[in-house]
Design an enzyme around this catalytic site. Structure first.
Site, PDB file in Angstrom:
ATOM      1  N   ASP A   8      -7.085  -1.280  -4.552  1.00 25.35           N
ATOM      2  CA  ASP A   8      -8.156  -0.921  -3.620  1.00 25.35           C
ATOM      3  C   ASP A   8      -9.049   0.164  -4.216  1.00 25.35           C
ATOM      4  OD1 ASP A   8      -7.079  -2.667  -1.728  1.00 25.35           O
ATOM      5  OD2 ASP A   8      -5.815  -1.106  -0.860  1.00 25.35           O
ATOM      6  N   ASP A  34       0.851  -1.192   0.000  1.00 25.19           N
ATOM      7  CA  ASP A  34       0.000   0.000   0.000  1.00 25.19           C
ATOM      8  C   ASP A  34       0.884   1.239   0.000  1.00 25.19           C
ATOM      9  OD1 ASP A  34      -2.431  -1.445   0.128  1.00 25.19           O
ATOM     10  OD2 ASP A  34      -2.185  -1.690   2.287  1.00 25.19           O
TER      11      ASP A  34
END
Length: 215
Positions: free
Chosen positions: A179, A145
């Site tokens: 995401d 991430d």
């Protein structure tokens, strides 16, 4: 939306997702951050579990989660194929393609990143295809991430009841392109629900009319 266009969307999302992840993984130390704007930062973190950092307990928690993702994306893939075959609304096919691409992007991390990269630490940048092998075995990789939008990070005004004068930050989670694709796909489905499922809505209306006539 045709199958070719759906595949094009999936490939585009996967390319952006994986290129950004590989670059961050091989150029940033763990937790290293790069401010872009006051509200936008590039922050390298790794997620071993689900969204929001939730992890399944036990040695096999990660394996169970990864296998669940594989099963789930198989179902999403069939949903996409079935929607294209039935010539469903374009917005529905687009949303499914985005969700599929996002889910697949994170599955790649979970399945192979442990084998392809060395461990990322706060003092060491990971290496691609290290001689000594990766940091984990297949199915135990960590999801990369790097995107953080903190729209407010300050002390709240004193006039706000209960929380006034206290530090407050809004939207701290760190996420990735995959995401984002999933979130956008779900959001569009909610907003354009009637356009995405016109046949189902029409059939339901017809059934209600028939029941009313019968009564």
């Amino acid at each position: 939306m045709s199958l070719k266009k759906s595949i094009l969307v999936i490939i585009l999302v996967l390319l952006i997702d994986q290129i950004s992840k590989i670059y961050i993984k091989t150029h940033f130390a763990l937790y290293e951050d790069l401010p872009v704007f006051n509200w936008f930062r590039i922050v390298f973190v790794e997620n071993k579990g689900m969204a929001w950092g939730v992890e399944l307990p036990g040695n096999y928690g990660k394996l169970v989660l990864t296998l669940f993702r594989v099963v789930a994306i198989t179902g999403i893939g069939y949903w996409l194929y079935d929607s294209v075959r039935k010539k469903s609304a374009g917005i529905l096919t687009l949303c499914i393609a985005l969700i599929f691409a996002g889910a697949f992007g994170n599955i790649i991390d979970s399945v192979v990143y442990g084998v392809l990269f060395s461990e990322s630490t706060m003092v060491q940048v990971a290496e691609f295809m290290p001689e000594g092998g990766g940091y984990e075995q297949v199915f135990y990789g960590k999801v990369v991430d790097m995107i953080q939008f903190t729209f407010y990070d300050d002390v709240l005004p004193d006039w706000i009841p209960f929380w006034g004068g206290q530090p407050f930050s809004f939207f701290d989670p760190v996420f990735n392109v995959a995401d984002s694709a999933i979130s956008i796909g779900v959001f569009l489905l909610l907003v354009f629900n009637k356009k995405a499922f016109p046949k189902e809505e029409k059939e339901e209306t017809t059934l209600q009319e028939e029941e009313a006539t019968t009564v």
